[in-house]
Design a protein around this motif. Structure first.
Motif, PDB file in Angstrom:
ATOM      1  N   LYS A   9       1.160  -6.547  -1.041  1.00  0.00           N
ATOM      2  CA  LYS A   9       0.148  -5.797  -0.720  1.00  0.00           C
ATOM      3  C   LYS A   9       0.604  -4.846   0.235  1.00  0.00           C
ATOM      4  CE  LYS A   9      -3.080  -9.259  -1.608  1.00  0.00           C
ATOM      5  NZ  LYS A   9      -4.463  -9.719  -1.611  1.00  0.00           N
ATOM      6  N   SER A  10      -0.386  -3.862   0.513  1.00  0.00           N
ATOM      7  CA  SER A  10      -0.111  -2.724   1.511  1.00  0.00           C
ATOM      8  C   SER A  10      -0.635  -2.819   2.780  1.00  0.00           C
ATOM      9  CB  SER A  10      -0.535  -1.318   1.116  1.00  0.00           C
ATOM     10  OG  SER A  10       0.446  -1.054   0.020  1.00  0.00           O
ATOM     11  N   TYR A  11      -0.072  -2.444   3.940  1.00  0.00           N
ATOM     12  CA  TYR A  11      -0.685  -2.514   5.249  1.00  0.00           C
ATOM     13  C   TYR A  11      -0.818  -1.545   6.111  1.00  0.00           C
ATOM     14  CZ  TYR A  11      -0.149  -7.538   4.274  1.00  0.00           C
ATOM     15  OH  TYR A  11      -0.352  -8.872   3.612  1.00  0.00           O
ATOM     16  N   ASP A  12      -1.870  -1.136   6.802  1.00  0.00           N
ATOM     17  CA  ASP A  12      -1.919  -0.335   7.778  1.00  0.00           C
ATOM     18  C   ASP A  12      -1.398  -0.962   9.042  1.00  0.00           C
ATOM     19  OD1 ASP A  12      -2.765   2.042   6.489  1.00  0.00           O
ATOM     20  OD2 ASP A  12      -4.775   1.472   6.717  1.00  0.00           O
ATOM     21  N   ASN A  33       1.321   3.461   7.122  1.00  0.00           N
ATOM     22  CA  ASN A  33       1.104   2.499   5.891  1.00  0.00           C
ATOM     23  C   ASN A  33       2.289   2.246   5.421  1.00  0.00           C
ATOM     24  OD1 ASN A  33       0.730   2.541   2.874  1.00  0.00           O
ATOM     25  ND2 ASN A  33      -1.295   2.010   3.730  1.00  0.00           N
ATOM     26  N   MET A  34       2.477   0.620   5.317  1.00  0.00           N
ATOM     27  CA  MET A  34       3.918   0.041   4.753  1.00  0.00           C
ATOM     28  C   MET A  34       3.631  -1.023   3.791  1.00  0.00           C
ATOM     29  SD  MET A  34       5.572  -0.477   8.300  1.00  0.00           S
ATOM     30  CE  MET A  34       5.886   0.721   9.583  1.00  0.00           C
ATOM     31  N   ARG A  35       4.419  -1.130   2.960  1.00  0.00           N
ATOM     32  CA  ARG A  35       4.244  -2.221   1.913  1.00  0.00           C
ATOM     33  C   ARG A  35       4.776  -3.409   2.693  1.00  0.00           C
ATOM     34  NH1 ARG A  35       2.295  -2.388  -2.573  1.00  0.00           N
ATOM     35  NH2 ARG A  35       3.616  -3.913  -3.329  1.00  0.00           N
ATOM     36  N   GLU A  56      -4.718  -5.212   6.103  1.00  0.00           N
ATOM     37  CA  GLU A  56      -4.408  -5.141   4.819  1.00  0.00           C
ATOM     38  C   GLU A  56      -5.162  -3.864   4.278  1.00  0.00           C
ATOM     39  OE1 GLU A  56      -5.339  -7.805   0.800  1.00  0.00           O
ATOM     40  OE2 GLU A  56      -4.759  -8.915   2.564  1.00  0.00           O
TER      41      GLU A  56
END
Length: 57
Positions: A9-12, A33-35, A56
């Motif tokens: 998932k991606s996350y802020d 924003n990172m994986r 998330e």
């Protein structure tokens, strides 16, 4: 605080301090924003206290 990160998932992310990872330097100015794989790698390198939060997306 233990973060549960899903690598798919991606996350802020909001950092609490400057993080150097390879050629890149991440600053705690804004959300990034990172994986999930990168968030896990930063947590392994720097410890849980490096993140203010990870939401998330």
């Amino acid at each position: 605080m233990a973060f549960k990160i899903d690598p798919e998932k991606s996350y802020d992310v909001k950092l609490s301090r400057v993080v150097k990872r390879g050629r890149f330097t991440y600053y705690p100015l804004n959300e990034i924003n990172m994986r999930g794989t990168l968030v896990e790698a930063i947590l392994a390198q720097e410890g849980d206290e490096v993140l203010d939060y990870a939401r998330e997306v």
